[in-house]
Design a protein around this motif. Structure first.
Motif: not given
Length: 236
Positions: A213-224, A187-202
């Motif tokens: 790792a895709q997590f339920d959350g926004a634009h932050l570092v998920e501690p866990a 749910a990242d409103p700053v940099l959409p999750v599709a960007r990170g996913h595309a980088i990892a796939q490439r």
């Protein structure tokens, strides 16, 4: 007419600092005491935070993590997790500040910030015993994009890259095969999750060892997620 400015010696994205064997390292001062977290201020005013663990009982060199902030100096909580992990595992942690609100590649190319990272790395390696097999670079948001770019260009130095909510990667060349970890909130409103996913796939398609790792959350570092990434990094 003014002649064109000379290109930065770091415009090729190359870092030069390397760990120095104990037998070849000469005393440098000042050297903050081991077993603490220190604010470093260099003669030109550039700043970095350095956590130095206590000396290891087994005499082995310490792992080193370089952590890069996002725009405006924000770490998204990653600095707290990284410092706690460094204190727990006895690792070196270097957190440099960008010259401006974000890293130089977003302002036209590699230069002053990459130069400072190199200088801060060399300063650290001149004073402390760093394990050359375990040097990682990590970052959040713009810092994640910069960590990916710098890490891929300097794979002979960095064994691992940890990118939390990256927006892009812009390596000018590739060197070595660092392992890559990418995490992004769905749910990242700053940099959409599709960007990170595309980088990892490439990168996986290019033959890199990638964990995503895709997590339920926004634009932050998920501690866990961050703690698990650092745990796996330490287990290598």
């Amino acid at each position: 007419m003014q002649p064109p400015a000379a290109p930065s010696p770091y415009s090729d994205g190359r870092l030069h600092a390397r760990p120095i064997p104990t037998s070849l390292r000469t005393p440098h001062s000042p050297a903050p005491p081991q077993g603490g977290t220190h604010q470093l201020t260099f003669p030109d005013g550039r700043r970095a935070l350095l956590h130095v663990p206590p000396p290891r009982a087994d005499g082995l060199p310490a792992r080193l993590l370089v952590l890069l902030h996002g725009a405006g100096g924000r770490h998204g909580g990653g600095d707290i997790v990284a410092l706690a992990d460094a204190m727990h595992r006895g690792s070196l942690l270097l957190i440099p500040d960008a010259l401006s609100t974000s890293w130089d590649v977003l302002r036209g190319g590699f230069g002053a910030d990459l130069s400072f990272i190199d200088r801060a790395l060399l300063w650290t390696m001149q004073r402390y015993d760093v394990d050359p097999r375990h040097i990682a670079i990590a970052g959040f948001s713009d810092g994640a994009s910069y960590a990916l770019s710098v890490g891929l260009m300097n794979g002979a130095l960095f064994s691992d890259i940890l990118a939390f909510s990256p927006g892009f990667m812009a390596p000018l060349r590739r060197e070595g095969r660092p392992r890559v970890f990418v995490a992004h909130g769905d749910a990242d409103p700053v940099l959409p999750v599709a960007r990170g996913h595309a980088i990892a796939q490439r990168l996986a398609g290019e033959g890199y060892e990638v964990r995503y790792a895709q997590f339920d959350g926004a634009h932050l570092v998920e501690p866990a997620v961050a703690r698990e990434a650092l745990r796996q990094l330490a287990a290598r």
